[in-house]
Design an enzyme around this catalytic site. Structure first.
Site, PDB file in Angstrom:
ATOM      1  NE  ARG A 194      -2.335  -0.821   3.715  1.00 16.15           N
ATOM      2  CZ  ARG A 194      -2.009  -1.825   4.542  1.00 16.15           C
ATOM      3  NH1 ARG A 194      -2.194  -3.085   4.155  1.00 16.15           N
ATOM      4  NH2 ARG A 194      -1.497  -1.583   5.727  1.00 16.15           N
ATOM      5  CB  CYS A 208      -2.573  37.092  11.051  1.00 17.38           C
ATOM      6  SG  CYS A 208      -1.392  38.272  11.719  1.00 17.38           S
ATOM      7  CG  ASP A 235      -7.577  36.328   7.090  1.00 17.17           C
ATOM      8  OD1 ASP A 235      -8.132  35.252   6.810  1.00 17.17           O
ATOM      9  OD2 ASP A 235      -8.041  37.155   7.896  1.00 17.17           O
TER      10      ASP A 235
END
Length: 368
Positions: free
Chosen positions: A218, A307, A309
């Site tokens: 896998r 922050c 954004d």
């Protein structure tokens, strides 16, 4: 797209990694591509298609919804749901020819009943718990009980049996113990169902434990270019890179603070660049004051707290201007920032780093 903030998914790198993995296993071994969790944040549908093109024969997901997404995209390859069978999902999985993991008599009986109602034969794989203590049968008594129930389920076919290693990237002895238990518990299963597909090896075991390869392996982290064993570099190329661009540059005098909490103060005149990316995009808040980004082929330290954004970084001494490319993960010039490096900074694992970009961070798929 107004904001320059994106991940780039290099499908040619993914195919290269599968070629590398193939070189470590028997040429007849089945390669299973693990595309759960949206292909580790790389895009499940696109990575599933690319992995099949590169030689994968089976796709692995964690939950039924992920299998449905692949089927709805027109992918017809065999799909195995690795997680706990969820009551109520049996009918949909059988209708869509999805292989389900089972390990209890109750789940087997539900599967058999659903298959009978649909007039189809359900495919199932037995999960054997050899040390994770997560899901699966874990002793001979439970195996025999499962097989006895399966004998009466005429609408269920056992497709395979598998286990999962807990520390194949760091502990040889425990992995060997797990494998020994797996082989012991497989004996009655293979006696009753000799044609089943047996698999155990995850990414680390593919490279470090060839005796675990069985009928197939896998491919998880390694398929996406992550190094599965710390301190060892295999011929694997990161599939994901993350880029943005400088939004604004300002000159800041000595003794001024940057960002929330006033955790960082300038010691001299500095040039500070603001980047339009933050923890709402998956750039972890814990990276503030620890990480670097690449600008102009040079490392620029992230200053203060991340922050929601935006983040700020120091470009003093770097020839930089608004609009210039910034690499958050990936290569620029002779420098590079890897998921492994970022993970080490915040005490986590590369999986969490590559899964972090989210929501409003669009993906760009390339085939170079």
């Amino acid at each position: 797209m107004y904001r320059d903030n994106k991940t780039i998914i290099d499908l040619s790198a993914l195919r290269h990694n599968i070629k590398t993995i193939r070189s470590y296993v028997n040429p007849h071994a089945i390669l299973s591509a693990v595309v759960k969790a949206d292909a580790y944040g790389h895009g499940a549908v696109e990575c599933a298609r690319a992995s099949i093109e590169a030689g994968a024969s089976l796709l692995c997901v964690a939950i039924p919804e992920e299998a449905i997404q692949l089927r709805d995209a027109g992918i017809t390859a065999p799909i195995l749901v690795l997680g706990t069978p969820l009551p109520g999902s049996e009918h949909e999985m059988i209708r869509r020819d999805v292989i389900q993991t089972v390990f209890t008599s109750e789940a087997l009986l539900r599967l058999d009943k659903a298959a009978a109602l649909l007039g189809k034969r359900a495919l199932a794989e037995l999960k054997i718990d050899t040390g994770m203590n997560r899901i699966g049968v874990k002793n001979e008594k439970e195996v025999m009980s499962f097989l006895e129930t399966l004998e009466g389920c005429k609408n269920v076919k056992l497709h395979g049996a598998f286990t999962h290693f807990a520390v194949s990237d760091e502990d040889d002895l425990f992995t060997m113990d797990q494998h020994e238990l797996f082989e012991r518990l497989l004996v009655p299963v293979k006696r009753a169902h000799p044609q089943i597909f047996v698999h155990a090896a995850n990414s680390a075991a593919i490279f470090a434990h060839p005796y675990t390869h069985h009928d197939g392996v896998r491919m998880g982290l390694a398929m996406y270019g992550g190094q599965p064993i710390a301190g060892i570099e295999y011929d694997l190329e990161p599939v994901l890179s993350w880029k943005t661009a400088i939004a604004y540059i300002k000159d800041v005098g000595p003794g001024e603070s940057v960002s929330y909490g006033r955790q960082y103060f300038t010691d001299t005149n500095r040039r500070i660049a603001t980047l339009p990316v933050g923890y709402a995009d998956g750039y972890m808040r814990a990276l503030g004051g620890k990480a670097h980004v690449l600008i102009g082929g040079k490392k620029a330290p992230v200053l203060g707290r991340v922050c929601m954004d935006q983040i700020m970084c120091d470009v003093t001494g770097i020839d930089a201007k608004s609009g210039d490319e910034v690499v958050l993960i990936g290569r620029q010039g002779n420098e590079r920032i890897t998921a492994e490096q970022m993970a080490a900074l915040v005490g986590t694992i590369p999986y969490e780093i590559i899964l972090a970009p989210k929501g409003r961070v669009p993906r760009l798929f390339i085939n170079e």
